[in-house]
Design a protein around this motif. Sequence first.
Motif, PDB file in Angstrom:
ATOM      1  N   GLU A   1       0.812  -1.215   0.000  1.00  0.00           N
ATOM      2  CA  GLU A   1       0.000   0.000   0.000  1.00  0.00           C
ATOM      3  C   GLU A   1       0.845   1.264   0.000  1.00  0.00           C
ATOM      4  N   ALA A   2       2.039   1.220   0.595  1.00  0.00           N
ATOM      5  CA  ALA A   2       2.933   2.375   0.476  1.00  0.00           C
ATOM      6  C   ALA A   2       3.340   2.570  -0.981  1.00  0.00           C
ATOM      7  N   SER A   3       3.648   1.462  -1.670  1.00  0.00           N
ATOM      8  CA  SER A   3       3.966   1.557  -3.101  1.00  0.00           C
ATOM      9  C   SER A   3       2.765   2.079  -3.884  1.00  0.00           C
ATOM     10  N   MET A   4       1.573   1.667  -3.476  1.00  0.00           N
ATOM     11  CA  MET A   4       0.359   2.113  -4.177  1.00  0.00           C
ATOM     12  C   MET A   4       0.130   3.608  -4.000  1.00  0.00           C
ATOM     13  N   TYR A   5       0.279   4.109  -2.768  1.00  0.00           N
ATOM     14  CA  TYR A   5       0.070   5.538  -2.535  1.00  0.00           C
ATOM     15  C   TYR A   5       1.112   6.381  -3.264  1.00  0.00           C
TER      16      TYR A   5
ATOM     17  N   THR B   1      12.786   1.735  -7.259  1.00  0.00           N
ATOM     18  CA  THR B   1      13.709   0.713  -6.746  1.00  0.00           C
ATOM     19  C   THR B   1      13.313   0.261  -5.347  1.00  0.00           C
ATOM     20  N   LEU B   2      13.032   1.215  -4.470  1.00  0.00           N
ATOM     21  CA  LEU B   2      12.642   0.866  -3.103  1.00  0.00           C
ATOM     22  C   LEU B   2      11.307   0.129  -3.076  1.00  0.00           C
ATOM     23  N   SER B   3      10.367   0.554  -3.911  1.00  0.00           N
ATOM     24  CA  SER B   3       9.072  -0.118  -3.950  1.00  0.00           C
ATOM     25  C   SER B   3       9.216  -1.560  -4.415  1.00  0.00           C
ATOM     26  N   CYS B   4       9.968  -1.776  -5.482  1.00  0.00           N
ATOM     27  CA  CYS B   4      10.174  -3.141  -5.984  1.00  0.00           C
ATOM     28  C   CYS B   4      10.871  -4.010  -4.942  1.00  0.00           C
ATOM     29  N   THR B   5      11.884  -3.448  -4.286  1.00  0.00           N
ATOM     30  CA  THR B   5      12.617  -4.215  -3.275  1.00  0.00           C
ATOM     31  C   THR B   5      11.710  -4.598  -2.116  1.00  0.00           C
ATOM     32  N   SER B   6      10.919  -3.636  -1.624  1.00  0.00           N
ATOM     33  CA  SER B   6      10.037  -3.932  -0.497  1.00  0.00           C
ATOM     34  C   SER B   6       8.969  -4.956  -0.874  1.00  0.00           C
ATOM     35  N   LEU B   7       8.462  -4.888  -2.095  1.00  0.00           N
ATOM     36  CA  LEU B   7       7.458  -5.856  -2.525  1.00  0.00           C
ATOM     37  C   LEU B   7       8.046  -7.261  -2.632  1.00  0.00           C
ATOM     38  N   ILE B   8       9.256  -7.363  -3.152  1.00  0.00           N
ATOM     39  CA  ILE B   8       9.904  -8.679  -3.261  1.00  0.00           C
ATOM     40  C   ILE B   8      10.187  -9.249  -1.876  1.00  0.00           C
ATOM     41  N   VAL B   9      10.709  -8.413  -0.981  1.00  0.00           N
ATOM     42  CA  VAL B   9      10.972  -8.874   0.388  1.00  0.00           C
ATOM     43  C   VAL B   9       9.675  -9.308   1.061  1.00  0.00           C
ATOM     44  N   GLY B  10       8.618  -8.518   0.885  1.00  0.00           N
ATOM     45  CA  GLY B  10       7.329  -8.884   1.466  1.00  0.00           C
ATOM     46  C   GLY B  10       6.818 -10.212   0.950  1.00  0.00           C
ATOM     47  N   ALA B  11       6.965 -10.454  -0.357  1.00  0.00           N
ATOM     48  CA  ALA B  11       6.523 -11.728  -0.926  1.00  0.00           C
ATOM     49  C   ALA B  11       7.316 -12.895  -0.360  1.00  0.00           C
ATOM     50  N   LEU B  12       8.635 -12.732  -0.246  1.00  0.00           N
ATOM     51  CA  LEU B  12       9.464 -13.806   0.293  1.00  0.00           C
ATOM     52  C   LEU B  12       9.114 -14.108   1.744  1.00  0.00           C
ATOM     53  N   VAL B  13       8.826 -13.068   2.518  1.00  0.00           N
ATOM     54  CA  VAL B  13       8.440 -13.282   3.912  1.00  0.00           C
ATOM     55  C   VAL B  13       7.092 -14.009   3.988  1.00  0.00           C
ATOM     56  N   VAL B  14       6.146 -13.630   3.146  1.00  0.00           N
ATOM     57  CA  VAL B  14       4.847 -14.313   3.126  1.00  0.00           C
ATOM     58  C   VAL B  14       5.029 -15.786   2.794  1.00  0.00           C
TER      59      VAL B  14
ATOM     60  N   ALA C   1       3.270  -7.173  -8.664  1.00  0.00           N
ATOM     61  CA  ALA C   1       3.296  -5.720  -8.520  1.00  0.00           C
ATOM     62  C   ALA C   1       4.715  -5.185  -8.642  1.00  0.00           C
ATOM     63  N   ALA C   2       5.680  -5.901  -8.060  1.00  0.00           N
ATOM     64  CA  ALA C   2       7.081  -5.488  -8.191  1.00  0.00           C
ATOM     65  C   ALA C   2       7.520  -5.511  -9.655  1.00  0.00           C
ATOM     66  N   ALA C   3       7.124  -6.557 -10.376  1.00  0.00           N
ATOM     67  CA  ALA C   3       7.466  -6.634 -11.797  1.00  0.00           C
ATOM     68  C   ALA C   3       6.819  -5.497 -12.583  1.00  0.00           C
ATOM     69  N   ALA C   4       5.564  -5.174 -12.256  1.00  0.00           N
ATOM     70  CA  ALA C   4       4.861  -4.109 -12.967  1.00  0.00           C
ATOM     71  C   ALA C   4       5.543  -2.764 -12.773  1.00  0.00           C
ATOM     72  N   LEU C   5       5.892  -2.444 -11.542  1.00  0.00           N
ATOM     73  CA  LEU C   5       6.559  -1.168 -11.270  1.00  0.00           C
ATOM     74  C   LEU C   5       7.960  -1.144 -11.858  1.00  0.00           C
ATOM     75  N   GLY C   6       8.642  -2.286 -11.818  1.00  0.00           N
ATOM     76  CA  GLY C   6       9.986  -2.344 -12.391  1.00  0.00           C
ATOM     77  C   GLY C   6       9.990  -2.125 -13.891  1.00  0.00           C
TER      78      GLY C   6
END
Length: 577
Positions: A299-303, A546-559, A467-472
């Motif tokens: 949602e931070a990436s979305m805003y 870059t930060l948005s993609c990184t945070s989304l990838i990290v979030g996915a791996l944690v999930v 979402a990370a791929a889309a923003l990247g």
Amino acid sequence: MIGTYSLSLYALTTITLVAFIIQNTSSSPSETESPPQPEQQLQDGQREKYKSKSIHKYWSYSYLVVFGLVTGSDWLQGPYLFSLYHDEFHVSLHTIAVLFVLGFLSAGLTAPIIGYFADTFGRKLTCLCFCLLYTLSCVTKLSPWLPYLGLGRLLGGISTSILFSTFESYLVSTAHSHGMLQADLAALIGRCTLLNGVVASLAGVVSDALVEKTKTFKSPFVASGVLLILAGIVIAATWEENYGGGRTLDNEQEEEDEDQEENGKTQQKTSNSKWSCVFTTLKSEPKLWVVPLAMTAFEASMYLFVFLWVPTMNDALNPNDPALPLGTIFSCFMTMMMGGSIFYNSLIARFKQQLVTPPSSPKPESVPLPDSTPASVLSSNITVSHSHFPSHSHSPRATGERAPLLPRAVSRTRSDCPCSSSSGALNNNSGISILSLSQLVTPGEDSSSSSTIKLHAVILGSTLLAAAAALGVSAIVESPIHKFGGFLLFEFCVGVYYPTVGTLRSAFLPEECRASLTAIFRVPLNLTVTLALITGMESRRTLVSTLSCTSLIVGALVVYAVLLGQVSSEKKRNSGR
């Protein structure tokens, strides 16, 4: 190029409409209701079933009407807020940025208080307060006086916090108290996301028409206030009150009588019970932080995307290119969000039959629960062993005839968490505690609970990666039409994300402090966006991407690691028993 965006809108709208029709006309036989029969021909069980379905339909439609009104009021304000400040009130860009930061700060800082208020004094009351506060926020948009505008942003931030926490808490609590299956609740949450997309698209068209007709940017805010007043009327007339712990207005008097029979210590604990529930839950279940981590990442990436998509696409234009049709592009985004919600609903409908089918393996002998059992426990469909309870009178919801889509969070006992009120709570020796993530897979539930957790974990993790791929991709390509394609994929992910994370929250959060935890989970999100705006990070788009993609990838791996890993380890442990 302009024709390309219009053609995209027509194509996306057609595809989405066809997908929606196919989804609603291809229901399985198990999902198709039998034709109504005269009441005298129905057996007692059938009569109760039809009454229950009628109740579910009534309050589901009531909630959807209110949800459409409040989200419509929110979407009406979005397109012209900046234009109102900058073009009509002639506020400087720096002051506008401060006003936006003020809104996010008020949402983040007041979130814990709002959640506590909703759980303690009632979610219906809090939703009515939302209608009042957001209406006052709309009224402040009628004057260019700066302190008045600042007050409007403060009220808007508080209202937004209520909108994204208390309304969902009310929905989940009411569904549980009426015994709705988690599968049906997940489908209802998906319909809310679909309705949100429809309302957003209509709101953009209506706001354009209002501004063109009235020649002022104030008119969408007046219309927004009217919708909020209508929403308040519907809430007051059709909603029943509910609180943390599954209490409703109907059993409040009974609970007050029971409270009077308790010793004075109960009253002293009441004021701190919700906070105790929050802290105890977060301390005992650190894996629960997977949900706010995913929320913050996405949602931070979305805003930030909302702030950056227009300048990003404008900067990609050639000097001789015409201006972008921003309204058409926005409608394309909302159509893709609707497509994402339809995709989620299709997945749930496809797996629903096997998810709600009771497992073939033997279960422990079920026993009825006491009459004083809270609704959140009665609706959990969890089978309880004789070793935990003495014999009591039968309760129709306690036998767990069908496995839920996701296990619900169960009320703690007083010995485990002081958040349980004396009224309607189980005795200390009841043997039921909050459903932890380590208890989500139990013997006899492997075919249902573990598969559903896997399903939603995979959906959430895959959505974050997509979402990370889309923003990247949108950051790498230079053509505006290619960036547009990446943004469309991101909006599709938005449509999948909201019902997925909403369903996980409905399953994992304890009823006693559901609104408090939901609001607290949004604090990191609001602070992250505020920090980005204060530091001017929104102007450094490559860094933001870059930060948005990184945070989304990290979030996915944690999930994947926490939820899927937890399910796999518990299945191995249970198979060895």
